[in-house]
Design a protein around this motif. Structure first.
Motif, short mmCIF file in Angstrom:
data_model
loop_
_atom_site.label_atom_id
_atom_site.label_comp_id
_atom_site.label_asym_id
_atom_site.label_seq_id
_atom_site.Cartn_x
_atom_site.Cartn_y
_atom_site.Cartn_z
N GLU A 55 0.97 -1.53 0.34
CA GLU A 55 -0.19 -0.18 0.23
C GLU A 55 0.88 1.59 0.06
O GLU A 55 0.73 1.65 0.74
CB GLU A 55 -0.97 0.17 1.46
CG GLU A 55 -1.79 -1.17 1.37
CD GLU A 55 -3.44 -0.93 1.44
OE1 GLU A 55 -3.09 -0.02 2.63
OE2 GLU A 55 -4.33 -1.14 1.32
N PHE A 58 -0.99 2.86 -5.03
CA PHE A 58 -2.41 2.11 -5.46
C PHE A 58 -3.09 2.31 -6.83
O PHE A 58 -1.96 1.91 -7.68
CB PHE A 58 -3.45 3.49 -4.32
CG PHE A 58 -3.95 3.58 -3.06
CD1 PHE A 58 -3.46 2.65 -2.43
CD2 PHE A 58 -2.37 4.28 -2.85
CE1 PHE A 58 -3.43 2.32 -1.28
CE2 PHE A 58 -2.09 4.38 -1.54
CZ PHE A 58 -2.19 3.38 -0.92
N VAL A 59 -4.37 2.35 -7.10
CA VAL A 59 -4.67 1.09 -8.77
C VAL A 59 -3.62 3.15 -9.49
O VAL A 59 -3.45 3.17 -10.23
CB VAL A 59 -5.99 1.81 -9.16
CG1 VAL A 59 -6.97 2.31 -10.33
CG2 VAL A 59 -6.75 0.84 -8.20
N PRO A 60 -3.99 4.66 -9.05
CA PRO A 60 -3.52 5.37 -10.03
C PRO A 60 -1.79 5.22 -10.53
O PRO A 60 -1.43 5.25 -11.51
CB PRO A 60 -3.58 6.50 -9.19
CG PRO A 60 -4.68 6.40 -8.60
CD PRO A 60 -4.72 5.32 -7.86
N GLU A 61 -1.13 4.06 -9.26
CA GLU A 61 0.26 4.45 -9.72
C GLU A 61 0.22 3.10 -10.78
O GLU A 61 1.40 3.14 -11.58
CB GLU A 61 0.84 4.26 -8.34
CG GLU A 61 1.08 5.61 -7.74
CD GLU A 61 -0.28 5.90 -6.48
OE1 GLU A 61 -1.13 5.23 -6.50
OE2 GLU A 61 -0.18 6.89 -6.18
N THR B 276 -12.08 0.32 -2.28
CA THR B 276 -11.93 -1.10 -3.54
C THR B 276 -12.42 -2.16 -2.21
O THR B 276 -12.67 -1.47 -0.71
CB THR B 276 -10.83 -1.11 -4.27
OG1 THR B 276 -9.85 -1.48 -2.88
CG2 THR B 276 -10.12 0.23 -4.52
N SER B 280 -6.96 0.97 -1.20
CA SER B 280 -8.38 2.13 -1.45
C SER B 280 -7.79 2.29 -2.60
O SER B 280 -6.60 2.03 -2.72
CB SER B 280 -7.74 3.06 -0.31
OG SER B 280 -6.91 3.34 0.30
N PHE B 281 -8.23 3.67 -3.31
CA PHE B 281 -7.81 4.16 -4.71
C PHE B 281 -6.73 5.53 -4.01
O PHE B 281 -6.25 5.39 -5.08
CB PHE B 281 -8.58 4.54 -4.91
CG PHE B 281 -10.01 4.12 -6.04
CD1 PHE B 281 -9.21 3.40 -6.96
CD2 PHE B 281 -11.03 3.77 -5.17
CE1 PHE B 281 -10.21 3.12 -7.78
CE2 PHE B 281 -11.71 2.73 -6.35
CZ PHE B 281 -11.46 2.77 -7.12
N CYS B 282 -7.10 5.33 -2.80
CA CYS B 282 -5.47 6.44 -1.89
C CYS B 282 -5.29 6.41 -0.92
O CYS B 282 -5.84 6.07 -0.34
CB CYS B 282 -5.60 7.93 -2.52
SG CYS B 282 -6.87 8.39 -2.16
#
Lengths: 211, 422
Positions: A55, A58-61, B276, B280-282
């Motif tokens: 962690e 995250f998804v953007p990275e 998610t 999480s998204f960030c």
């Protein structure tokens, strides 16, 4: 002389322009495409997966690194194909019938490609028949099914049934994933494995092709 | 199943729960917002089963095909909330001039500007503002149950991005819209129900809204993946959008409040998902940098000038953000997705029960409600009520909208269990 470690860094930090520029320069200097992939890009995507698991990412990275990896692969893919280099495995991937949500599927595809798999992406809302056809024509050994929605999850079951009915089920391992999908659902519909996220999907795919 | 008639007790019940006082029974929401609703096909099936007046159900939220929960169904389900919807639907047309439509064999009513065509493969295409001369902005796969956005990323020049392009859908509210809101609130404000308003314009980067399916030719960043990457790679750009959007939103809220005062009880702030299923998204620091200042600005204005409570929706594993939500001034969290990592109900209630209202968490809509047995539904509802109800701070709702295909027996088992508990 191009410093190849920068290719690793560009993928890890998700800098697509830099990844493409370094790859292009390295190839012009006679670098071995297989070495660029095996020594720098696959380890870079492994590091991205590790950062995601703990962690820091995250998804953007993941999306940024996936894009950087793809920018470099644009130059390398034709050269690798011409050299006859064997991929880690051949994967067919798509979201199942009725499901148009593809972020998760795209991440899994990018991570698998970054891990040296040959990936055929059938896109979204893919019918069971299209999966069956692709398995036959692409010589795949892994099929990845993605579904985000509760209402489209049953399409995973019909796709597995279609692969069975077509007599190609034994040729492939089936991986499934998506927000509401679970390990027990994978067992229930006769899939081989469930993966919680894109990073875990790489580990699963490696395990399945090694089995 | 018995029918409960709403009375002024409904509003009081909700106010008690929102203020962390023990209400006479757990207040209930179905149909209060676009994230606490019921698919139109389930509403039709429920009405049929309960023997309510036979007529086609209105699709009040066409993107997810949510149906209207009318007063007779509210009474049957024990609902305590009434919705004050936004100015327009997701697709940019108003909910008026109803017309019939045959939806997967079910006759429903859709807004007059709900204009569709059928693609070659049988998918249904829908158009922004109902304008079929514009490219379609939504697609429903043939035989399925709701629309998804068609990504129209036609004008992206990464080297010349202008935040104004991502602000087209955020504008000062027009007088005519203020008139409509005031009329809607007046019509809804019978004194019976608590009023739940979704005025729009306050959502910061809600991924369902980024593609702007209401705009005919959206500019700026409209691709979902591109937006997510921008939250990491183009922070200055996102800050500029949020900064200006917040200025517009606060000014609009001020004008709306000037017209309706404290007639509404709950304001839908934002539906941006930060969680998610397993993460999480960030990170929290990213949230504190990129979203927090703007949420706080909006919440500060609301709390400084109104009695409205602020409702924040975020799916998935969102617990890590709850302290920040509280700091920002958010009062209510939804949908409280207990099946996600770190969202165990006992822990949430113990840690945040006195500071956040849990609006949702009542029953899982990923597995138990659509695929479980009535007995499993009952068991989960009773358990969740035991955990969340003590001391108030709980509004019963399923975890997100009740999905198409959910058996009526399971929905009734949920309602009966809730009544059994109360």
């Amino acid at each position: 002389v191009t410093e190849l470690k920068k290719l690793y860094d560009a993928v890890v930090t998700g800098n697509a322009k830099e990844a493409a520029a370094i790859t292009k320069a390295a190839l012009a200097e006679g670098a071995d495409p297989a070495e660029l992939v095996g020594k720098y890009m696959i380890p870079a995507m492994d590091e991205v997966g590790r950062l995601f698991e703990c962690e820091d990412y995250f998804v953007p990275e993941l999306l940024l690194s996936g894009r950087a990896m793809k920018a470099a692969l644009e130059f390398l893919r034709p050269l690798l194909a011409a050299s006859g280099a064997e991929p880690a495995g051949k994967v067919i991937i798509g979201t199942v019938k009725g499901d148009l949500h593809d972020i998760g599927k795209n991440l899994v595809a990018a991570m698998l490609e970054g891990a040296g798999f040959e990936v055929t992406d059938l896109g979204t809302d893919v019918s069971p028949e299209k999966f069956v056809e692709a398995v036959s024509t692409k010589g795949a050994n892994i099929v990845c099914l993605s579904a985000l929605l509760t209402v489209t999850m049953p399409s995973m079951k019909t796709t597995v049934e279609a692969l069975n009915a077509a007599g190609v089920r034994d040729k492939v391992k089936i991986m499934i994933g998506g927000a509401q999908v679970t390990d027990s659902y994978a067992r229930e519909i006769g899939a081989d494995s469930y993966s919680e996220n894109a990073s875990a999907a790489v580990a699963t795919a490696r395990r399945l092709v090694a089995a | 199943m018995t029918t409960v008639t709403a009375s002024t007790a409904s509003r009081q019940r909700l106010l008690d729960a929102l203020n962390h006082r023990q209400p006479d029974r757990i207040p209930v929401d179905f149909g209060g917002s676009a994230v606490t609703g019921i698919h139109v096909s389930c509403i039709a099936a429920l009405r049929d089963h309960l023997g309510l007046e036979k007529h086609p159900v209105k699709v009040t939220e066409p993107f997810q095909m949510l149906g209207e929960v009318e007063d007779d169904l509210k009474a049957a389900l024990g609902v305590d909330i009434k919705s004050v919807p936004g100015r327009k639907t997701m697709f940019g047309f108003a909910n008026k001039d109803w017309k019939p439509w045959l939806f997967n064999g079910l006759e429903v009513l859709v807004p007059g500007e709900f204009n569709i065509t059928t693609a070659e493969n049988g998918d249904i295409l829908i158009y922004p503002e109902g304008d079929v001369t514009a490219p379609p902005s939504g697609r429903m796969p043939k035989g399925f149950h709701f629309f998804d956005a068609i990504i129209r990323q036609n004008h992206l020049d990464p080297d010349h991005l202008d935040p104004a392009d991502n602000l087209e859908e955020f504008s000062p509210i027009a007088e005519a819209d203020l008139d409509n809101i005031a009329a809607d609130v007046k019509a809804a404000d019978t004194g019976q129900y608590a009023l739940f308003a979704s005025f729009g314009g306050t959502a910061l980067g809600d991924i369902a809204l980024v593609p702007a399916v209401n705009l005919k030719d959206p500019r700026g960043i409209r691709d979902v993946a591109e937006w997510y990457m921008s939250t990491r790679g183009r922070r200055d750009y996102i800050h500029k959008i949020f900064e200006r959007q917040t200025e517009i939103a606060v000014a609009n809220l001020e004008r709306i409040h000037g017209r309706i005062g404290n007639s509404i009880d709950i304001l839908f702030l934002c539906g941006t998902d930060f969680g998610t299923q397993s993460s999480s998204f960030c990170s929290v620091p990213t949230f504190r940098e990129l979203w927090f200042p703007y949420y706080k600005q909006m919440c500060d204005w609301v709390h400084g000038h109104t009695s409205w409570k602020i409702f924040k929706h975020t799916c998935g594993s969102s617990e890590r953000f709850y302290e920040s939500f509280i700091d920002a001034g958010i009062d209510i969290v939804n949908p409280v997705q207990c099946s996600a990592v770190g969202m165990e109900p006992e822990g949430l209630k113990a840690k945040y029960g006195g500071r956040l209202v849990f609006w949702g968490g009542g029953v899982d809509t990923q597995q138990v409600l659509p695929f479980g047995t009535p007995a499993q539904v009952r068991e989960q509802v009773l358990r969740r009520c035991e955990i969340f109800a003590p001391g108030g701070g709980f509004v019963f709702n399923s975890i997100h909208n009740i999905q198409a295909g959910t058996p009526v027996e399971n929905i009734l088992a949920m309602v009966d269990a809730l009544r059994e508990f109360s």
